[in-house]
Design an enzyme around this catalytic site. Sequence first.
Site, PDB file in Angstrom:
ATOM      1  N   ASP A   1     -14.028  -6.751  -5.321  1.00  0.00           N
ATOM      2  CA  ASP A   1     -14.218  -6.928  -3.879  1.00  0.00           C
ATOM      3  C   ASP A   1     -15.625  -7.479  -3.675  1.00  0.00           C
ATOM      4  O   ASP A   1     -16.599  -6.857  -4.119  1.00  0.00           O
ATOM      5  CB  ASP A   1     -14.081  -5.595  -3.137  1.00  0.00           C
ATOM      6  CG  ASP A   1     -12.683  -4.995  -3.276  1.00  0.00           C
ATOM      7  OD1 ASP A   1     -11.746  -5.748  -3.590  1.00  0.00           O
ATOM      8  OD2 ASP A   1     -12.545  -3.773  -3.078  1.00  0.00           O
TER       9      ASP A   1
ATOM     10  N   ASP B   1       0.857  -1.183   0.000  1.00  0.00           N
ATOM     11  CA  ASP B   1       0.000   0.000   0.000  1.00  0.00           C
ATOM     12  C   ASP B   1       0.891   1.230   0.000  1.00  0.00           C
ATOM     13  O   ASP B   1       1.737   1.393   0.886  1.00  0.00           O
ATOM     14  CB  ASP B   1      -0.907   0.024   1.236  1.00  0.00           C
ATOM     15  CG  ASP B   1      -2.004  -1.020   1.151  1.00  0.00           C
ATOM     16  OD1 ASP B   1      -2.378  -1.389   0.023  1.00  0.00           O
ATOM     17  OD2 ASP B   1      -2.486  -1.471   2.199  1.00  0.00           O
TER      18      ASP B   1
END
Length: 253
Positions: free
Chosen positions: A130, A11
């Site tokens: 997702d 990230d």
Amino acid sequence: MLAKRIIACLDVKDGRVVKGTNFENLRDSGDPVELGKFYSEIGIDELVFLDITASVEKRKTMLELVEKVAEQIDIPFTVGGGIHDFETASELILRGADKVSINTAAVGNPSLITQIAQTFGSQAVVVAIDAKRVDGEFMVFTYSGKKNTGILLRDWVVEVERRGAGEILLTSIDRDGTKSGYDTEMIRFVRPLTTLPIIASGGAGKMEHFLEAFLAGADAALAASVFHFREIDVRELKEYLKKHGVNVRLEGL
């Protein structure tokens, strides 16, 4: 048979890796280029950089970072997060990203998948999905898992392949961060729906979880913290998988 891939996810915010990493032999664990290079040297097959920078003004930082990574790393890397239009995707690829990962933007504008695929090839387009269970059905969520789109997972998987995606990054919202194992039920559900490679994401906690994901039909398994915090050694993981009959790339390790 194609080798199963192990993918590390970083990230990145404002050009720095967030979520702490504790590699003692790295001078600057917050530098994504250095971390990426390190991962490529220890046998990770691919890298995913997720840009979690909120503001558009900071996009320039990510473009510069992609260039630096491309110069230093000899494994494929994907950039995702905040790619809302063709121009951004195009610039990232032209700067050196091998693939771009799109999620919310693809749901809002499915033709974006086709546009990128027709320009750069399907292999350059990863559609991140997702999903989680709602009333017994797997549903697609956007905005980092916050918004239920009302779209059935089965329908969206078929649609993204039809649109020209080259790969699906399948994240189980229910399992993400739990370290309780990948959602093998979801992987098995999606596998017969598509010929595209499936990257399993969400829930990695131990080596057995990677094996379970591959046995369920995943082509690649993505993880973050178990690698960042050295809870799983990449070489040991690959040797474990090989021992259990999984075809993985061991050369160079």
